[in-house]
Design an enzyme around this catalytic site. Structure first.
Site, PDB file in Angstrom:
ATOM      1  N   ARG A 277     -12.016 -19.506  15.188  1.00  0.00           N
ATOM      2  CA  ARG A 277     -12.371 -18.100  14.923  1.00  0.00           C
ATOM      3  C   ARG A 277     -11.267 -17.151  15.353  1.00  0.00           C
ATOM      4  NH1 ARG A 277     -18.473 -19.412  16.699  1.00  0.00           N
ATOM      5  NH2 ARG A 277     -19.043 -20.114  14.608  1.00  0.00           N
TER       6      ARG A 277
ATOM      7  N   GLN B 207     -21.744 -14.575  13.867  1.00  0.00           N
ATOM      8  CA  GLN B 207     -20.981 -14.081  15.034  1.00  0.00           C
ATOM      9  C   GLN B 207     -21.864 -13.166  15.888  1.00  0.00           C
ATOM     10  OE1 GLN B 207     -18.244 -15.644  15.423  1.00  0.00           O
ATOM     11  NE2 GLN B 207     -18.181 -16.378  13.300  1.00  0.00           N
TER      12      GLN B 207
ATOM     13  N   PHE C  70     -16.385 -17.110   6.052  1.00  0.00           N
ATOM     14  CA  PHE C  70     -16.173 -18.482   6.541  1.00  0.00           C
ATOM     15  C   PHE C  70     -15.949 -18.571   8.058  1.00  0.00           C
ATOM     16  CE2 PHE C  70     -11.479 -18.638   4.813  1.00  0.00           C
ATOM     17  CZ  PHE C  70     -11.081 -17.743   5.766  1.00  0.00           C
ATOM     18  N   GLU C  71     -15.975 -19.806   8.544  1.00  0.00           N
ATOM     19  CA  GLU C  71     -15.900 -20.116   9.986  1.00  0.00           C
ATOM     20  C   GLU C  71     -16.937 -19.328  10.780  1.00  0.00           C
ATOM     21  OE1 GLU C  71     -12.224 -21.060  11.780  1.00  0.00           O
ATOM     22  OE2 GLU C  71     -11.396 -21.835   9.923  1.00  0.00           O
ATOM     23  N   GLY C  72     -18.149 -19.313  10.234  1.00  0.00           N
ATOM     24  CA  GLY C  72     -19.261 -18.559  10.823  1.00  0.00           C
ATOM     25  C   GLY C  72     -19.307 -17.181  10.202  1.00  0.00           C
TER      26      GLY C  72
END
Lengths: 378, 260
Positions: A241, A367, A360-362
């Site tokens: 992240r 978050q 993406f990536e959470g």
């Protein structure tokens, strides 16, 4: 105007100078063309590898650069200003090396890491599935014990570098209750990539499904203990992240530079449009968003480098930086007006590229969930 | 064989370059400073010769303290060591004084076989320093090389000028100046950057190379800049619309400029 950075070592200063030179001379000139043609610039990664930029935050003994995240992320930011396909690609590659570097045995690291960090190979991260996005724990791809190894069956989704990666860091179910992490060679029999998704942006970077059809994976490719895969995946994502936050700041900086340059040159009513307060304030807000996003990821990186917990800060950085990138790139299109809406200028591409950063990536909703849970724990 | 490469830190051609109002010398603070691109090619050529013949590559640089950044770049590309002549007294030195200083610095080194320089810098552009250095050393000068070959005993180049291409050869020791066509320089690697930090750089004053302060610098320079002005902004060109007379109009324009 490139960002004026506060760097504390000569090697970091020289490394950033090298990065800027490569970004300016070797990457930026062809980005628009590659993105329009949906061409993945594999050769650029070979050049980055040869220059020692594909293993910066990992240990020297395994071929890494032993650089703090604070420095690695700024390299990533500079590359992202020149090409998001390259920036995101480097971030994903770095994250793909994370599980082995942090959870592998000494023997596995000595055997496998030098090739992964050496610059000739590229990694990918295979966690998501069609029904397991934010709910990663719902993944169904199975790794069945067979003899000394495993046989993997299932389909992964949204794989950056799908089909072009040399190795895949894979999360698969080793039992109904357990997820495990594997390092899978890209040439494994029974492993194939689907066609690239037709995306809104980041079109030079292939995103595909990844099919495992009884793919054999040797037992010595299990990273960490059986059942520790989800924990490994989430730990890798914490650092990943930060990478995405740095990519977002690089993109926002590129959009800001473009908008400022245009607003200085474009005349209306007999004066440069940057001298109109309406635009001046818009540009000032854009600059403030870029600066604050950079400060946020650097703070999280310094905590990580100091060995402090940084999970909450990484989520804050990802949320703040990617929302900033969305706002700044959207406003850049506005500053360029009609020109910004055409494909003759990169503003509209920046805007399309920014959107995926919030996903993406959470997702940025995830978050907020992570941040909220940190708050509730205290 | 031991090779010396002459390198210079110049203002980045990507940034706006200015002369100072006070003495018409380069305003070094106004622009980003980089290793001159032609010097990257000179370093590359030296590294190629070293890779083929063995030996050491020493970088020689004259410039203010900040020029150590340019030296580091050459070292991170792969040069082995550096000599940095840095002295307040050098400020404003012209081509002749620069050549004297560089020749004196080369004189402090043992057994130099070959000196490689760029044919001209992107800031001063006198294009004279390499020839002057060769003259002061009493060595053959092979200038404007687009190709360089050496067997360790002699050096041969393809010399390209407006007059054509000639093959020129000399016994070592000799000095070669290279053009931008000589090669594509390599990028440093991060390993090279880390290694450069540990490579020896000797910083010498004017006195250390055997010159006295009153031989160098603006005060005693044989040539001086007495005035300077920024280049005038580009004006729009003449547009010729071809309505059957285009060819005639172009010839008239060119003859008006005394070009035909």
């Amino acid at each position: 105007m490139p960002a004026h950075r506060l760097l504390t070592t000569t090697e970091a200063t020289d490394l950033l100078a090298l990065t800027r030179e490569i970004a300016r001379d070797e990457i930026a000139p062809t980005t628009a063309e590659h993105e329009a043609a949906e061409h993945f610039p594999r050769d650029t990664f070979r050049l980055l590898g040869k220059s020692g930029l594909l293993g910066l935050p990992y240990a020297e003994e395994h071929g890494g650069g032993a650089q703090p995240y604070e420095v690695y992320l700024q390299v990533l930011e500079e590359l992202s200003s020149a090409s998001m396909t390259v920036g995101v690609g480097l971030s994903v590659h770095t994250m793909s090396c994370f599980p082995l570097a942090h959870f592998g045995t000494d023997e596995q690291r000595a055997r496998l890491l030098p090739d992964m960090l050496g610059g000739d190979t590229l990694g990918a991260y295979a966690l998501s599935e069609a029904h397991a996005g934010s709910d990663a724990a719902a993944l169904r791809t199975r790794a069945e014990r067979t003899g000394d190894g495993y046989t993997v069956t299932g389909t992964k989704c949204w794989i950056t570098h799908g089909g072009v990666a040399d190795f895949y860091t894979l999360m698969a179910r080793t039992s109904d209750d357990d997820i495990s992490c594997f390092l899978v060679d890209g040439a494994t029999e029974g492993l194939s990539a689907g066609p690239p998704e037709h995306k809104m942006g980041l079109t030079g970077s292939p995103t595909t499904e990844l099919h495992f059809d009884g793919a054999p994976v040797a037992g010595d490719r299990l990273i960490g203990a059986e059942g520790s895969g989800l924990k490994i995946a989430l730990t890798a994502l914490n650092s990943g992240r930060l990478g995405i936050a740095a990519c977002a700041v690089g993109l926002a900086q590129a959009a800001l530079d473009l908008a400022v340059d245009y607003a200085r040159q474009r005349h209306q009513f007999g004066q440069p449009i940057i001298t109109f307060q309406g635009l001046e304030f818009l540009l000032a807000d854009m600059a403030a968003a870029v600066h604050s996003a950079r400060a946020t990821y650097l703070d999280a990186a310094r905590r990580r480098d100091a060995g402090m917990s940084f999970g909450q800060e990484a989520s804050v950085a990802k949320l703040v930086a990617t929302d900033a990138a969305m706002k700044v790139t959207t406003d850049a299109v506005q500053v360029l007006g009609g020109a910004g809406y055409t494909r003759d200028f990169p503003a509209e591409r920046y805007m399309r590229e920014a959107k995926v950063l919030q996903i993406f990536e959470g997702t940025n909703q995830i978050q907020r969930m992570v941040i909220g849970r940190h708050l509730a724990q205290v | 064989m031991n090779i010396v490469v002459l390198v210079k830190q110049v203002p980045d051609t990507w940034s706006e370059r200015k002369l100072s109002d006070a003495d018409h010398t380069l305003d070094r603070a106004s622009a980003d400073a980089v290793l001159d691109e032609i010097n990257e090619r000179a370093v590359e050529e030296a590294l190629l010769a070293k890779e083929a013949q063995g030996g050491e590559v020493t970088v020689v640089c004259m410039g203010p303290e900040r020029a150590n950044e340019a030296i580091r770049k050459a070292l991170s590309m792969g040069a082995d060591s550096a000599v940095h002549v840095s002295d307040e007294a050098l400020h404003g030195s012209d081509a002749v004084q620069t050549a004297r200083t560089l020749a004196a610095a080369i004189g402090t080194l043992e057994s130099v076989d070959l000196v490689i320089a760029g044919n001209e810098s992107t800031d001063g552009r006198a294009g004279a320093v390499p020839a002057m250095v060769a003259e002061l050393l009493g060595w053959p000068q092979l200038t404007y090389a687009r190709k360089l070959d050496t067997d360790g005993q002699s050096v041969s180049i393809e010399r390209e000028s407006d007059a054509g291409v000639a093959t020129v050869e000399a016994n070592l020791p000799a000095l070669v100046s290279v053009t931008e066509k000589i090669n594509e320089p390599r990028y440093p690697s991060f390993k090279g950057i880390m290694a450069a930090k540990k490579k020896p750089v000797s910083t010498l004053s004017v006195a250390d190379v055997g010159l006295s302060a009153d031989e160098v610098g603006l005060g005693s320079a044989p040539t001086q800049v007495v005035s300077s002005a920024p280049a005038p902004p580009k004006e729009a060109g003449v547009k010729v619309t071809d309505e059957g007379e285009g060819g005639v109009q172009i010839v008239e324009f060119l003859s008006g400029q005394k070009l035909v």
